[in-house]
Design a protein around this motif. Structure first.
Motif, mmCIF file in Angstrom:
data_model
loop_
_atom_site.group_PDB
_atom_site.id
_atom_site.type_symbol
_atom_site.label_atom_id
_atom_site.label_comp_id
_atom_site.label_asym_id
_atom_site.label_seq_id
_atom_site.Cartn_x
_atom_site.Cartn_y
_atom_site.Cartn_z
ATOM 1 N N ALA A 65 0.844 -1.206 0.000
ATOM 2 C CA ALA A 65 0.000 0.000 0.000
ATOM 3 C C ALA A 65 0.882 1.260 0.000
ATOM 4 O O ALA A 65 0.583 2.240 -0.688
ATOM 5 N N LEU A 66 1.981 1.197 0.751
ATOM 6 C CA LEU A 66 2.907 2.338 0.779
ATOM 7 C C LEU A 66 3.558 2.511 -0.592
ATOM 8 O O LEU A 66 3.727 3.636 -1.083
ATOM 9 N N ALA A 67 3.905 1.394 -1.225
ATOM 10 C CA ALA A 67 4.502 1.449 -2.571
ATOM 11 C C ALA A 67 3.516 2.071 -3.559
ATOM 12 O O ALA A 67 3.900 2.860 -4.426
ATOM 13 N N HIS A 105 13.961 8.098 3.659
ATOM 14 C CA HIS A 105 12.970 7.418 2.825
ATOM 15 C C HIS A 105 13.246 5.921 2.809
ATOM 16 O O HIS A 105 14.395 5.499 2.813
ATOM 17 N N CYS A 106 12.191 5.152 2.739
ATOM 18 C CA CYS A 106 12.332 3.702 2.738
ATOM 19 C C CYS A 106 12.790 3.218 1.362
ATOM 20 O O CYS A 106 12.207 3.594 0.338
ATOM 21 N N CYS A 107 13.825 2.377 1.332
ATOM 22 C CA CYS A 107 14.348 1.911 0.050
ATOM 23 C C CYS A 107 13.454 0.841 -0.569
ATOM 24 O O CYS A 107 13.613 0.500 -1.736
ATOM 25 N N VAL A 108 12.495 0.326 0.189
ATOM 26 C CA VAL A 108 11.583 -0.673 -0.370
ATOM 27 C C VAL A 108 10.374 0.013 -1.006
ATOM 28 O O VAL A 108 10.059 -0.209 -2.168
ATOM 29 N N CYS A 109 9.692 0.880 -0.238
ATOM 30 C CA CYS A 109 8.420 1.440 -0.725
ATOM 31 C C CYS A 109 8.529 2.890 -1.181
ATOM 32 O O CYS A 109 7.627 3.404 -1.836
ATOM 33 N N GLY A 110 9.605 3.587 -0.792
ATOM 34 C CA GLY A 110 9.787 4.970 -1.232
ATOM 35 C C GLY A 110 9.121 6.015 -0.347
ATOM 36 O O GLY A 110 9.243 7.208 -0.606
ATOM 37 N N TRP A 133 14.731 2.144 6.022
ATOM 38 C CA TRP A 133 13.768 1.038 5.909
ATOM 39 C C TRP A 133 12.645 1.266 6.912
ATOM 40 O O TRP A 133 12.915 1.627 8.061
ATOM 41 N N HIS A 134 11.432 0.977 6.529
ATOM 42 C CA HIS A 134 10.350 0.851 7.511
ATOM 43 C C HIS A 134 10.487 -0.501 8.205
ATOM 44 O O HIS A 134 10.891 -1.481 7.563
ATOM 45 N N ALA A 135 10.067 -0.549 9.463
ATOM 46 C CA ALA A 135 10.082 -1.842 10.163
ATOM 47 C C ALA A 135 9.195 -2.846 9.430
ATOM 48 O O ALA A 135 9.549 -4.018 9.290
ATOM 49 N N CYS A 136 8.049 -2.399 8.922
ATOM 50 C CA CYS A 136 7.151 -3.325 8.206
ATOM 51 C C CYS A 136 7.784 -3.779 6.885
ATOM 52 O O CYS A 136 7.620 -4.936 6.485
ATOM 53 N N CYS A 137 8.509 -2.876 6.227
ATOM 54 C CA CYS A 137 9.074 -3.219 4.915
ATOM 55 C C CYS A 137 10.229 -4.217 5.033
ATOM 56 O O CYS A 137 10.482 -4.987 4.108
ATOM 57 N N VAL A 138 10.923 -4.215 6.172
ATOM 58 C CA VAL A 138 11.979 -5.211 6.400
ATOM 59 C C VAL A 138 11.365 -6.614 6.314
ATOM 60 O O VAL A 138 11.892 -7.512 5.650
HETATM 61 ZN ZN LIG Z 1 8.727 1.093 3.379
#
Ligand SMILES: [Zn+2]
Length: 239
Positions: A65-67, A105-110, A133-138
């Protein structure tokens, strides 16, 4: 000291540490989860990490959803540009230096990363410039890259029944992508990036018995041989 006493003692100390360090605003479900653990996490950050580890399917949904909020960066397309690149890895434009959004910024979702790796700013402090990284995105990233590590949770979601036959799952059951990733690469690679991530997410994952998996892989191999070959489909590796 007996094990139970030792644990109670340890939990008393952890709870004291956690309470001291807890910011005024803290996500209630995370705190409730932390207090239910056999070992109470002693810091807010460990409480958050533990929460997502226990809820990888929730982490997967949130990360995607963040992505979707970030969208596909302008000028980006899913390509396998190096020898080591594989269609098995989830596309990650914001991990690419050309599209990276920089500190905070999170490198997974931006999306921006806030205090404690959280994804919204509960504290009004703005993004944390030291976080990437967000904790959730890890956890989502781990699920996307190594879904077999989450077999037990995926089995539970299916009430321990084979997703293909409905039979009881054996111990040797395996995690499978409903739509194999080579097919995603062949037929869907022009889809928008957040849509692409869905093929690595829980909706495309299933646990099936080993014999069923072997048969499915054989069928997929026949499909790969007989279906038209398009650009990039010579990428290494089998499903
Ligand atoms: Zn993220």
């Amino acid at each position: 000291m007996k094990m139970t006493e030792w644990r109670a003692d340890r939990n008393r100390h952890s709870l004291a540490r956690l309470t001291r360090a807890l910011p005024q605003a803290f996500p209630a479900p995370v705190l409730a989860h932390a207090l239910r653990r056999p070992f109470i996490p002693p810091t807010p950050r460990l409480a958050i990490d533990g929460y997502w580890r226990t809820h990888p399917l929730r982490a997967d949904r949130l990360a995607r959803a963040l992505a979707a909020r970030s969208g596909t960066p302008a000028g980006w397309a899913w390509r396998l540009e190096t020898e080591a690149a594989s269609f098995r890895s989830p596309p990650a434009p914001y991990r690419d230096s050309r599209f990276a959004l920089g500190p905070g910024h999170c490198c997974v979702c931006g999306q921006p990363v806030y205090r404690l790796g959280w994804h919204c700013d509960l504290w009004g402090r703005g993004p944390n410039p030291n976080a990437g990284w967000h904790a959730c995105c890890v956890i989502a990233w781990r699920l996307w890259n190594a879904p077999s590590d989450f077999t037990q949770i995926l089995k539970r979601r299916q009430s321990r029944r084979c997703a293909q036959t409905g039979a009881r799952l054996w111990k040797t059951a395996e995690v499978d992508h409903r739509m194999p990733l080579f097919q995603v690469w062949r037929e869907h690679r022009e889809a928008s990036w957040p849509v692409l991530l869905g093929f690595w997410g829980a909706a495309n994952l299933q646990v099936i018995n080993r014999d069923v998996h072997v048969a499915k892989c054989a069928e997929e191999a026949r499909y790969r041989v007989h279906s038209p070959v398009s650009q990039g489909s010579a990428a290494p590796g089998g499903e």
